[in-house]
Design an enzyme around this catalytic site. Sequence first.
Site, PDB file in Angstrom:
ATOM      1  N   CYS A 132       0.822  -1.216   0.000  1.00 55.85           N
ATOM      2  CA  CYS A 132       0.000   0.000   0.000  1.00 55.85           C
ATOM      3  C   CYS A 132       0.860   1.272   0.000  1.00 55.85           C
ATOM      4  CB  CYS A 132      -0.958  -0.015   1.181  1.00 55.85           C
ATOM      5  SG  CYS A 132      -0.200  -0.461   2.760  1.00 55.85           S
TER       6      CYS A 132
HETATM    7  N1  LIG Z   1      -4.377  -4.096   5.028  1.00 60.30           N
HETATM    8  C1  LIG Z   1      -3.827  -3.411   4.029  1.00 60.30           C
HETATM    9  O1  LIG Z   1      -3.958  -2.175   3.943  1.00 60.30           O
HETATM   10  C2  LIG Z   1      -3.015  -4.129   2.959  1.00 60.30           C
HETATM   11  C3  LIG Z   1      -2.603  -3.378   1.850  1.00 60.30           C
HETATM   12  C4  LIG Z   1      -1.839  -4.017   0.842  1.00 60.30           C
HETATM   13  C5  LIG Z   1      -1.502  -5.353   0.987  1.00 60.30           C
HETATM   14  N2  LIG Z   1      -1.894  -6.037   2.090  1.00 60.30           N
HETATM   15  C6  LIG Z   1      -1.499  -7.456   2.189  1.00 60.30           C
HETATM   16  O2  LIG Z   1      -2.643  -8.259   1.991  1.00 60.30           O
HETATM   17  C7  LIG Z   1      -2.541  -9.429   2.799  1.00 60.30           C
HETATM   18  C8  LIG Z   1      -3.759  -9.461   3.721  1.00 60.30           C
HETATM   19  O3  LIG Z   1      -3.712  -8.300   4.533  1.00 60.30           O
HETATM   20  P1  LIG Z   1      -4.909  -7.941   5.524  1.00 60.30           P
HETATM   21  O4  LIG Z   1      -4.617  -6.598   6.059  1.00 60.30           O
HETATM   22  O5  LIG Z   1      -6.208  -8.206   4.884  1.00 60.30           O
HETATM   23  O6  LIG Z   1      -4.645  -9.028   6.687  1.00 60.30           O
HETATM   24  P2  LIG Z   1      -5.691  -9.589   7.754  1.00 60.30           P
HETATM   25  O7  LIG Z   1      -6.810  -8.642   7.916  1.00 60.30           O
HETATM   26  O8  LIG Z   1      -4.889  -9.962   8.944  1.00 60.30           O
HETATM   27  O9  LIG Z   1      -6.239 -10.938   7.054  1.00 60.30           O
HETATM   28  C9  LIG Z   1      -5.421 -12.063   6.857  1.00 60.30           C
HETATM   29  C10 LIG Z   1      -6.252 -13.157   6.232  1.00 60.30           C
HETATM   30  O10 LIG Z   1      -5.438 -14.330   6.083  1.00 60.30           O
HETATM   31  C11 LIG Z   1      -6.019 -15.410   6.830  1.00 60.30           C
HETATM   32  N3  LIG Z   1      -4.932 -16.193   7.400  1.00 60.30           N
HETATM   33  C12 LIG Z   1      -3.971 -15.766   8.260  1.00 60.30           C
HETATM   34  N4  LIG Z   1      -3.087 -16.753   8.522  1.00 60.30           N
HETATM   35  C13 LIG Z   1      -3.518 -17.820   7.818  1.00 60.30           C
HETATM   36  C14 LIG Z   1      -3.037 -19.138   7.656  1.00 60.30           C
HETATM   37  N5  LIG Z   1      -1.940 -19.565   8.304  1.00 60.30           N
HETATM   38  N6  LIG Z   1      -3.732 -19.987   6.855  1.00 60.30           N
HETATM   39  C15 LIG Z   1      -4.845 -19.584   6.216  1.00 60.30           C
HETATM   40  N7  LIG Z   1      -5.360 -18.349   6.316  1.00 60.30           N
HETATM   41  C16 LIG Z   1      -4.697 -17.473   7.104  1.00 60.30           C
HETATM   42  C17 LIG Z   1      -6.899 -14.768   7.860  1.00 60.30           C
HETATM   43  O11 LIG Z   1      -7.903 -15.666   8.229  1.00 60.30           O
HETATM   44  P3  LIG Z   1      -8.591 -15.668   9.714  1.00 60.30           P
HETATM   45  O12 LIG Z   1      -8.725 -14.251  10.122  1.00 60.30           O
HETATM   46  O13 LIG Z   1      -9.891 -16.363   9.441  1.00 60.30           O
HETATM   47  O14 LIG Z   1      -7.645 -16.461  10.583  1.00 60.30           O
HETATM   48  C18 LIG Z   1      -7.451 -13.578   7.074  1.00 60.30           C
HETATM   49  O15 LIG Z   1      -8.469 -13.994   6.211  1.00 60.30           O
HETATM   50  C19 LIG Z   1      -1.219  -9.331   3.560  1.00 60.30           C
HETATM   51  O16 LIG Z   1      -0.225 -10.056   2.896  1.00 60.30           O
HETATM   52  C20 LIG Z   1      -0.925  -7.840   3.531  1.00 60.30           C
HETATM   53  O17 LIG Z   1       0.454  -7.567   3.625  1.00 60.30           O
HETATM   54  C21 LIG Z   1      -2.670  -5.470   3.073  1.00 60.30           C
END
Ligand SMILES: NC(=O)c1ccc[n+]([C@@H]2O[C@H](COP(=O)([O-])OP(=O)(O)OC[C@H]3O[C@@H](n4cnc5c(N)ncnc54)[C@H](OP(=O)(O)O)[C@@H]3O)[C@@H](O)[C@H]2O)c1
Length: 322
Positions: A132
């Site tokens: 981001c």
């Molecule tokens: N947030 C942002 O602004 C943003 C921006 C750009 C890129 N990203 C990237 O996008 C990705 C997701 O980010 P996010 O902010 O959405 O994270 P998040 O809210 O923490 O969500 C993570 C997701 O992955 C699942 N998960 C975690 N560990 C897992 C495992 N071992 N096996 C299977 N599922 C698993 C979680 O499931 P449960 O919750 O059901 O356990 C949840 O659905 C990351 O790589 C992050 O760096 C995020």
Amino acid sequence: MHKVPIGVLGASGYAGRELLALIGRHPAMTLAFAAAGTRRGERAEVGDRVITFAATEDAPLGDAALVFSALPHGESAAWVGSARAAGAKVVDLSSDLRPGTGLAGAPAVPYGLTEVARDAVRGADVVANPGCYATAALLALAPLAARGLIAPGATVTINAASGVTGAGFTPRRDLLFAEVAEDFRAYALGNTHRHASEMRAVLASFGSDADLVFTPHLLPVARGILATILVPVAELPHDVLAPWREQYAGEPFIEITDEAPSLRDVTRRNVMRLTARPVAGVRRPMLQIIAAIDNLMKGAAGQAMQNANLVLGLDETMGLPS
Ligand SMILES: NC(=O)c1ccc[n+]([C@@H]2O[C@H](COP(=O)([O-])OP(=O)(O)OC[C@H]3O[C@@H](n4cnc5c(N)ncnc54)[C@H](OP(=O)(O)O)[C@@H]3O)[C@@H](O)[C@H]2O)c1
């Protein structure tokens, strides 16, 4: 109309839920599956459907033509491989395959900074969606780098503040409401944030030898990134906004403005809004750029959808709020 089946890994997270909402209103996509980790079995609304999160290991990867992986970094790359083996194309939102931060041995895949890398993304099997902060900084810097305007040997300074969703959904004490509200702080001091390596690697690929100092800040709002970027330049452009207006002419998701953008201009929209000024009172020419994006849209799910549309041969703007 035939709809393309799409799968989402990490669907219960912040980026995953944003992807579900985009798929739910996409005219040419239908949800094949949505998988979660601990929240497997929970229900969610997608468009007019109520779906149940599958366990990731049970996700029917082969049912999807394209899979979005919104898994945490370190977890994602293996699932990208599994999705590919099942025949799906993949847009990976984690840092596992990105330049500068990719896991050791990870395949080199197109870096989906869409407005800069459209030709490489179109028709690719796997795309690494940018971080981001990196999206805001690199879209701001690309037109200067392309014109050789960044001073040779310069240090580019990027100070950027993100809303709290940038840290993901996993509970953390330092992100409790009372710890964040009515406060403002920097983190990843000393140029150590993962996105600094990503930005450095991509800026070098643009042909700039500039050093880059990136200081992220935690802003007590839910979503949005505002980046303030100081760039020593070889010379000031005659028309200060011309590099961006020229490079991004006709781009549906880039807005160049005379006034300073704010988060209110971009939240829940898939746009980057930017302005720039010459810096007064310094001995060498310098530009100050202000860029704003929604971290969950242009910084994550929205840009991922732009890339997915290109991968699938669809109109890049399809299903995206302008
Ligand atoms: N947030 C942002 O602004 C943003 C921006 C750009 C890129 N990203 C990237 O996008 C990705 C997701 O980010 P996010 O902010 O959405 O994270 P998040 O809210 O923490 O969500 C993570 C997701 O992955 C699942 N998960 C975690 N560990 C897992 C495992 N071992 N096996 C299977 N599922 C698993 C979680 O499931 P449960 O919750 O059901 O356990 C949840 O659905 C990351 O790589 C992050 O760096 C995020």
